[in-house]
Design a protein around this motif. Structure first.
Motif, PDB file in Angstrom:
ATOM      1  N   LEU A 199      -7.192  52.453  -8.494  1.00 24.03           N
ATOM      2  CA  LEU A 199      -6.954  51.066  -8.886  1.00 24.03           C
ATOM      3  C   LEU A 199      -8.282  50.326  -8.931  1.00 24.03           C
ATOM      4  CD1 LEU A 199      -4.626  51.842  -6.454  1.00 24.03           C
ATOM      5  CD2 LEU A 199      -3.600  49.823  -7.500  1.00 24.03           C
ATOM      6  N   LYS A 200      -8.461  49.507  -9.938  1.00 26.50           N
ATOM      7  CA  LYS A 200      -9.640  48.657 -10.024  1.00 26.50           C
ATOM      8  C   LYS A 200      -9.228  47.257 -10.440  1.00 26.50           C
ATOM      9  CE  LYS A 200     -14.152  47.961 -12.168  1.00 26.50           C
ATOM     10  NZ  LYS A 200     -15.193  48.475 -13.103  1.00 26.50           N
ATOM     11  N   ASN A 201      -9.745  46.287  -9.710  1.00 20.65           N
ATOM     12  CA  ASN A 201      -9.537  44.888 -10.053  1.00 20.65           C
ATOM     13  C   ASN A 201     -10.750  44.415 -10.851  1.00 20.65           C
ATOM     14  OD1 ASN A 201      -9.109  42.142 -10.196  1.00 20.65           O
ATOM     15  ND2 ASN A 201      -9.461  41.754  -8.016  1.00 20.65           N
ATOM     16  N   PRO A 202     -10.625  44.227 -12.157  1.00 14.52           N
ATOM     17  CA  PRO A 202     -11.777  43.820 -12.970  1.00 14.52           C
ATOM     18  C   PRO A 202     -12.047  42.321 -12.939  1.00 14.52           C
ATOM     19  CG  PRO A 202      -9.873  44.161 -14.377  1.00 14.52           C
ATOM     20  CD  PRO A 202      -9.427  44.484 -12.967  1.00 14.52           C
ATOM     21  N   GLN A 203     -11.279  41.594 -12.161  1.00 13.03           N
ATOM     22  CA  GLN A 203     -11.345  40.128 -12.188  1.00 13.03           C
ATOM     23  C   GLN A 203     -12.260  39.562 -11.094  1.00 13.03           C
ATOM     24  OE1 GLN A 203      -6.813  39.072 -13.352  1.00 13.03           O
ATOM     25  NE2 GLN A 203      -7.121  40.525 -11.706  1.00 13.03           N
ATOM     26  N   PRO A 204     -12.736  38.330 -11.273  1.00  7.74           N
ATOM     27  CA  PRO A 204     -13.603  37.697 -10.276  1.00  7.74           C
ATOM     28  C   PRO A 204     -12.836  36.981  -9.170  1.00  7.74           C
ATOM     29  CG  PRO A 204     -13.487  36.304 -12.200  1.00  7.74           C
ATOM     30  CD  PRO A 204     -12.684  37.533 -12.524  1.00  7.74           C
ATOM     31  N   HIS A 205     -11.587  37.359  -8.967  1.00 14.81           N
ATOM     32  CA  HIS A 205     -10.800  36.861  -7.829  1.00 14.81           C
ATOM     33  C   HIS A 205      -9.919  37.997  -7.341  1.00 14.81           C
ATOM     34  CE1 HIS A 205      -7.329  36.712 -10.496  1.00 14.81           C
ATOM     35  NE2 HIS A 205      -7.965  35.877 -11.301  1.00 14.81           N
ATOM     36  N   SER A 206      -9.308  37.822  -6.192  1.00 11.21           N
ATOM     37  CA  SER A 206      -8.470  38.887  -5.638  1.00 11.21           C
ATOM     38  C   SER A 206      -7.275  39.162  -6.544  1.00 11.21           C
ATOM     39  CB  SER A 206      -7.982  38.506  -4.241  1.00 11.21           C
ATOM     40  OG  SER A 206      -9.062  38.414  -3.334  1.00 11.21           O
ATOM     41  N   LEU A 207      -6.680  40.321  -6.376  1.00 11.22           N
ATOM     42  CA  LEU A 207      -5.490  40.706  -7.128  1.00 11.22           C
ATOM     43  C   LEU A 207      -4.421  41.166  -6.152  1.00 11.22           C
ATOM     44  CD1 LEU A 207      -4.212  41.294  -9.928  1.00 11.22           C
ATOM     45  CD2 LEU A 207      -5.042  43.654  -9.670  1.00 11.22           C
ATOM     46  N   PRO A 208      -3.288  40.438  -6.081  1.00 14.18           N
ATOM     47  CA  PRO A 208      -3.007  39.189  -6.789  1.00 14.18           C
ATOM     48  C   PRO A 208      -3.720  38.010  -6.130  1.00 14.18           C
ATOM     49  CG  PRO A 208      -1.176  39.728  -5.368  1.00 14.18           C
ATOM     50  CD  PRO A 208      -2.145  40.881  -5.266  1.00 14.18           C
ATOM     51  N   THR A 209      -3.676  36.862  -6.808  1.00 10.08           N
ATOM     52  CA  THR A 209      -4.278  35.646  -6.267  1.00 10.08           C
ATOM     53  C   THR A 209      -3.278  34.501  -6.376  1.00 10.08           C
ATOM     54  OG1 THR A 209      -6.295  34.298  -6.285  1.00 10.08           O
ATOM     55  CG2 THR A 209      -5.326  34.841  -8.427  1.00 10.08           C
ATOM     56  N   GLY A 210      -3.701  33.316  -5.932  1.00 13.25           N
ATOM     57  CA  GLY A 210      -2.808  32.163  -6.019  1.00 13.25           C
ATOM     58  C   GLY A 210      -1.905  32.056  -4.817  1.00 13.25           C
ATOM     59  N   ALA A 211      -0.652  31.683  -5.050  1.00 10.78           N
ATOM     60  CA  ALA A 211       0.308  31.499  -3.961  1.00 10.78           C
ATOM     61  C   ALA A 211       0.373  32.753  -3.088  1.00 10.78           C
ATOM     62  CB  ALA A 211       1.686  31.175  -4.521  1.00 10.78           C
ATOM     63  N   PRO A 212       0.441  32.615  -1.768  1.00  7.34           N
ATOM     64  CA  PRO A 212       0.328  33.775  -0.866  1.00  7.34           C
ATOM     65  C   PRO A 212       1.469  34.770  -0.980  1.00  7.34           C
ATOM     66  CG  PRO A 212       1.018  31.822   0.349  1.00  7.34           C
ATOM     67  CD  PRO A 212       0.637  31.353  -1.022  1.00  7.34           C
ATOM     68  N   PHE A 213       2.613  34.327  -1.473  1.00  6.90           N
ATOM     69  CA  PHE A 213       3.754  35.237  -1.520  1.00  6.90           C
ATOM     70  C   PHE A 213       3.751  36.141  -2.759  1.00  6.90           C
ATOM     71  CE2 PHE A 213       4.832  30.704  -1.636  1.00  6.90           C
ATOM     72  CZ  PHE A 213       4.925  30.481  -3.006  1.00  6.90           C
ATOM     73  N   ARG A 214       2.775  35.989  -3.644  1.00  7.83           N
ATOM     74  CA  ARG A 214       2.648  36.912  -4.767  1.00  7.83           C
ATOM     75  C   ARG A 214       2.122  38.262  -4.262  1.00  7.83           C
ATOM     76  NH1 ARG A 214       0.225  32.929  -9.533  1.00  7.83           N
ATOM     77  NH2 ARG A 214       2.013  31.491  -9.530  1.00  7.83           N
ATOM     78  N   ASN A 215       2.664  39.335  -4.777  1.00  8.21           N
ATOM     79  CA  ASN A 215       2.291  40.647  -4.260  1.00  8.21           C
ATOM     80  C   ASN A 215       2.423  41.724  -5.323  1.00  8.21           C
ATOM     81  OD1 ASN A 215       5.131  42.156  -3.684  1.00  8.21           O
ATOM     82  ND2 ASN A 215       5.335  39.959  -3.277  1.00  8.21           N
ATOM     83  N   ILE A 216       1.757  42.845  -5.077  1.00  2.00           N
ATOM     84  CA  ILE A 216       1.827  44.018  -5.947  1.00  2.00           C
ATOM     85  C   ILE A 216       2.131  45.235  -5.070  1.00  2.00           C
ATOM     86  CG2 ILE A 216       0.458  45.593  -7.398  1.00  2.00           C
ATOM     87  CD1 ILE A 216      -1.056  43.173  -8.435  1.00  2.00           C
ATOM     88  N   TYR A 217       2.932  46.150  -5.582  1.00  2.00           N
ATOM     89  CA  TYR A 217       3.145  47.394  -4.850  1.00  2.00           C
ATOM     90  C   TYR A 217       3.161  48.575  -5.816  1.00  2.00           C
ATOM     91  CZ  TYR A 217       8.157  46.987  -6.134  1.00  2.00           C
ATOM     92  OH  TYR A 217       9.349  46.884  -6.808  1.00  2.00           O
ATOM     93  N   MET A 218       2.857  49.745  -5.259  1.00  2.00           N
ATOM     94  CA  MET A 218       2.811  50.970  -6.063  1.00  2.00           C
ATOM     95  C   MET A 218       3.908  51.930  -5.637  1.00  2.00           C
ATOM     96  SD  MET A 218      -0.122  53.936  -6.363  1.00  2.00           S
ATOM     97  CE  MET A 218       0.440  54.681  -4.827  1.00  2.00           C
ATOM     98  N   LYS A 219       4.577  52.502  -6.630  1.00  2.00           N
ATOM     99  CA  LYS A 219       5.521  53.589  -6.389  1.00  2.00           C
ATOM    100  C   LYS A 219       4.943  54.853  -7.004  1.00  2.00           C
ATOM    101  CE  LYS A 219       9.410  53.586  -5.252  1.00  2.00           C
ATOM    102  NZ  LYS A 219      10.067  53.977  -3.965  1.00  2.00           N
ATOM    103  N   LEU A 220       4.836  55.903  -6.195  1.00  2.00           N
ATOM    104  CA  LEU A 220       4.347  57.197  -6.668  1.00  2.00           C
ATOM    105  C   LEU A 220       5.477  58.199  -6.495  1.00  2.00           C
ATOM    106  CD1 LEU A 220       1.645  58.426  -7.743  1.00  2.00           C
ATOM    107  CD2 LEU A 220       1.297  59.307  -5.421  1.00  2.00           C
ATOM    108  N   THR A 221       5.824  58.888  -7.589  1.00  2.93           N
ATOM    109  CA  THR A 221       6.998  59.764  -7.579  1.00  2.93           C
ATOM    110  C   THR A 221       6.675  61.099  -8.216  1.00  2.93           C
ATOM    111  OG1 THR A 221       8.368  57.774  -7.870  1.00  2.93           O
ATOM    112  CG2 THR A 221       9.444  59.903  -8.188  1.00  2.93           C
ATOM    113  N   ALA A 222       7.171  62.171  -7.601  1.00  3.71           N
ATOM    114  CA  ALA A 222       7.040  63.519  -8.158  1.00  3.71           C
ATOM    115  C   ALA A 222       8.394  63.968  -8.700  1.00  3.71           C
ATOM    116  CB  ALA A 222       6.538  64.488  -7.094  1.00  3.71           C
ATOM    117  N   TYR A 223       8.375  64.556  -9.918  1.00  2.24           N
ATOM    118  CA  TYR A 223       9.609  64.977 -10.584  1.00  2.24           C
ATOM    119  C   TYR A 223       9.567  66.473 -10.865  1.00  2.24           C
ATOM    120  CZ  TYR A 223      10.148  59.981 -11.638  1.00  2.24           C
ATOM    121  OH  TYR A 223      10.266  58.616 -11.546  1.00  2.24           O
ATOM    122  N   ASP A 224      10.746  67.078 -10.920  1.00  2.00           N
ATOM    123  CA  ASP A 224      10.831  68.472 -11.346  1.00  2.00           C
ATOM    124  C   ASP A 224      10.948  68.524 -12.864  1.00  2.00           C
ATOM    125  OD1 ASP A 224      13.477  67.938 -12.064  1.00  2.00           O
ATOM    126  OD2 ASP A 224      14.343  68.932 -10.309  1.00  2.00           O
ATOM    127  N   GLY A 225      11.133  69.712 -13.410  1.00  3.52           N
ATOM    128  CA  GLY A 225      11.167  69.874 -14.860  1.00  3.52           C
ATOM    129  C   GLY A 225      12.349  69.214 -15.532  1.00  3.52           C
TER     130      GLY A 225
END
Length: 426
Positions: free
Chosen positions: A295-321
């Protein structure tokens, strides 16, 4: 007879002056954006759909929820901030025209309910910073000197420039009007367009404010709760980044010759998708697959920013054929099963437990991506049956606990937004 006629004429004249002396020109800050729409049709359309155009507690359901809790009814006059007993500081940013008149009845005038309308930004004259001489924060309008009678332009729309543009037939940027539409309200003349009278609204050039981040920082720098805990601090984040790119470059890009007044942010899926670089790679090591999420944040502020309750999360999943899930980094939301995949600005109480913005007395963990930060998350996945590893990034306007609490909000404000995906085949 002549004396009688003279007296009658005198009474008529006095009566006319008596009636018309009560007709006072509408103050600049009470002019609705509907007036601007008459000529600036495309810009008005962009603004109307923006969060600036929907910033008041009458139009933003999330802000309204907090406002009603900490202040009260936005249609009532004289309400005070419940904690401080003072005029609601929220209005300095969310309904600045109402703040100028010290009113809390936001439905009293269109210019109040419109929130951050055209005149709000285009009357800002000088930015004085958010730190007041007494050491306290001066937020929103209080951070500025502003004009009461002259609009401020980015340079192109100075009076002299407008005269030249009028001759070229491009006075109203994007309106499709020609120079036959003169006179021009920004040249100090009233004008009638489509039968609607538009008052004189002279404009002067002010590029040092209007073309820099100073025009944003009064509201988007830092906001503390009553306990002095920063609820948002985009300005501090921007300062730490030492970036020379101003806010307008991303949030008001020039498009087809016009500055984009939709001012996209956390409610705009397009700008969210551009806000992060995301990739997933895999490597087979014995009986495991090492998956690396980048992950890279290309912006000149944090990601996410603004109101404190804004958030980001990642889901990583492995699948069969056959597309069946055979492994995932967390069952449900990663806040519980994989905290490193949850990027959030947390608030806490005196015991370090999670707290809501109005009552927080301390900062919690800040796991967001810092300005320009690159981060990798590494996972070892049992390799048996794995044919595909897929990563997904989701953005949410609210913490999960608030999503559960604010059931009255529409789903488009509480549901997560998919902002990035990446896949790798081992």
């Amino acid at each position: 007879m002549d004396n009688q006629r003279g007296l009658i004429l005198l009474f008529v004249v006095l009566g006319w002056f008596s009636l018309n002396s009560q007709v006072v020109a509408e103050p600049l800050h009470q002019i609705s954006s509907e007036t601007c729409k008459t000529c600036h049709k495309e810009i008005y359309k962009q603004w109307k759909g923006s969060m600036h155009g929907n910033s008041s507690a009458l139009n933003d359901p999330i802000h309204a929820t907090f406002y009603k809790k900490v202040v009260g009814d936005p249609t009532k006059e004289g309400v005070k901030h419940k904690a401080s007993g003072k005029y609601p500081v929220c209005l300095q940013c969310h309904a600045p025209n109402a703040a100028k008149d010290k009113t809390t009845k936001l439905d009293a005038k269109p210019a109040y309910s419109e929130g951050v309308n055209c005149v709000v930004c285009h009357s800002l004259k000088k930015y004085n910073g958010i730190q007041a001489p007494n050491g306290k924060l001066q937020l929103g309008l209080k951070a500025y000197d502003y004009s009461k009678d002259t609009l401020q332009g980015p340079g192109r729309h100075s009076n002299v420039g407008l005269q030249k543009l009028a001759a070229a037939g491009d006075v109203f940027g994007g309106s499709g009007m020609s120079d036959d539409s003169k006179p021009n309200p920004h040249l100090g003349e009233g004008v009638t367009v489509d039968g609607k009278e538009i008052p004189s609204m002279p404009m002067e050039s002010n590029p040092k404010l209007m073309k820099t981040s100073d025009s944003c920082m009064g509201c988007h720098d830092q906001r503390n709760n009553p306990h002095g805990v920063p609820l948002c601090q985009t300005g501090n984040e921007y300062s730490v980044s030492h970036s020379q790119v101003n806010c307008l470059s991303c949030h008001m890009p020039i498009n087809d010759g016009l500055a984009d007044h939709s001012m996209g942010g956390g409610h705009d899926s397009g700008i969210l998708q551009r806000s992060v670089v995301f990739d997933v790679s895999t490597e087979s090591i014995g009986d495991v697959i090492r998956a690396t999420a980048y992950l890279k944040n290309p912006q000149p502020h944090s990601l996410p920013t603004g109101a404190p309750f804004r958030n980001i999360y990642m889901k990583l999943t492995a699948y069969d054929g056959e597309g069946n899930v055979i492994w995932e980094n967390a069952k449900g939301h990663p806040k519980d099963g994989d905290s490193k995949a949850y990027f959030v600005y947390a608030l806490a109480d005196s015991e370090g437990k999670p707290a809501m913005p109005p009552t927080a007395t301390a900062l919690g963990k800040d796991t967001r991506l810092k300005p320009h930060e690159e981060r990798t998350l590494v996972y070892d996945i049992p390799s048996k049956g794995v044919k595909l590893v897929r990563g997904e990034l989701y953005y949410n306007l609210l913490w999960p606990v608030l999503v559960e609490k604010f059931k009255h909000l529409p789903e488009d404000l509480t549901a997560p937004t998919l902002i990035a995906t990446a896949e790798s085949t081992p």
